[in-house]
Write an enzyme that holds these catalytic residues in place. Structure first.
Site, PDB file in Angstrom:
ATOM      1  N   ASP A 188       0.797  -1.034   0.130  1.00 37.79           N
ATOM      2  CA  ASP A 188       0.017  -0.081   0.099  1.00 37.79           C
ATOM      3  C   ASP A 188       0.811   1.315  -0.134  1.00 37.79           C
ATOM      4  OD1 ASP A 188      -2.373  -1.475   0.244  1.00 37.79           O
ATOM      5  OD2 ASP A 188      -2.053  -1.521   2.375  1.00 37.79           O
ATOM      6  N   HIS A 189       0.323   2.364  -0.390  1.00 37.37           N
ATOM      7  CA  HIS A 189       0.859   3.424  -0.354  1.00 37.37           C
ATOM      8  C   HIS A 189       0.241   4.312   1.014  1.00 37.37           C
ATOM      9  CE1 HIS A 189       2.694   4.178  -4.305  1.00 37.37           C
ATOM     10  NE2 HIS A 189       2.003   3.184  -4.643  1.00 37.37           N
ATOM     11  N   PRO A 190       0.942   5.351   1.564  1.00 38.42           N
ATOM     12  CA  PRO A 190       0.502   5.872   2.654  1.00 38.42           C
ATOM     13  C   PRO A 190      -0.892   6.799   2.369  1.00 38.42           C
ATOM     14  CG  PRO A 190       2.409   7.126   1.881  1.00 38.42           C
ATOM     15  CD  PRO A 190       2.436   5.920   1.022  1.00 38.42           C
ATOM     16  N   LEU A 192       0.776  10.720  -1.439  1.00 39.34           N
ATOM     17  CA  LEU A 192       0.641   9.038  -1.630  1.00 39.34           C
ATOM     18  C   LEU A 192       2.014   8.617  -2.356  1.00 39.34           C
ATOM     19  CD1 LEU A 192      -2.637   8.635  -3.337  1.00 39.34           C
ATOM     20  CD2 LEU A 192      -2.239   8.083  -1.158  1.00 39.34           C
TER      21      LEU A 192
END
Length: 205
Positions: A72-74, A80
């Site tokens: 995942d990305h933040p 992101l």
């Protein structure tokens, strides 16, 4: 002579391996990328699979173009983008965000024994596939899947159980995936010919 080996995994061309470990009779298909993952005995993935931060049980059947432990990305921060955590790729003197990568590594996907992940399916981080479960082609699995359940769709939802709860429990108690290699060979004809119920009866499961 068998094509696969108990001593060494069979790794096809153009694979990327990093912190990857393997049990016996494992095969990794062409162009696959295996990062911070373990494949237990007899498991394989077909070509172009991506497996990261995952524990793969025994006898797992992973089709081509699957992705397990998709990162995942933040989402809580203002951006992101990679520059937040792969900062050294963009800025002189910057450090990567080691804490972010460590958090990723700890979000392990767990694939049970004798599972089947269909072509192009995705298994999200921290999801567990129970023993004997099946993920249909193209499914996106965001929640745990019970043992011997078939799931499909985006997000994946249960279609049906492969067996009754009693048969599923008996198969897990029999745990044939832990049998010695020689015992698996001796039972090969019965694996091929008998129903699950008949197999359990013959082998006192």
């Amino acid at each position: 002579m068998p094509r696969l080996s108990a001593e060494h995994p069979t790794i096809h061309a153009d694979c990327i391996l990093h912190e990857a470990t393997f049990g016996r009779y494992v095969e990794i298909g062409q162009g696959s990328r295996i990062i911070s993952a373990h494949f237990d005995d007899y498991s394989y993935c077909d070509r172009m699979a991506e497996v990261a931060n995952a524990k793969i049980g025994k006898f797992a059947n992973i089709a081509a173009f699957t992705r397990i432990g998709a990162t995942d990305h933040p989402m809580e921060t203002a951006s992101l983008h990679h520059f937040l955590y792969r900062s050294d790729d963009y800025f002189e003197g910057a450090e990567p965000d080691h804490a972010f990568f460590e958090q990723r590594r700890q979000r392990v996907a767990t694939i049970g024994h004798d599972t089947w992940v269909g072509h192009g399916a995705m298994i999200k981080p921290e999801v567990t596939l129970g023993h004997g479960s099946i993920v249909a082609s193209g499914a996106v699995v965001t929640k745990d899947v019970p043992p011997y359940m078939i799931v499909a769709g985006m997000p994946a939802t249960p279609l049906r159980a492969r067996f009754s709860p009693e048969v599923a429990d008996r198969l897990m108690a029999l745990a044939w995936w832990d049998w010695p290699h020689e015992d698996l060979h001796a039972a090969l004809t019965d694996f091929r010919a008998l129903s699950a119920e008949a197999f359990l009866e013959k082998y006192n499961g």
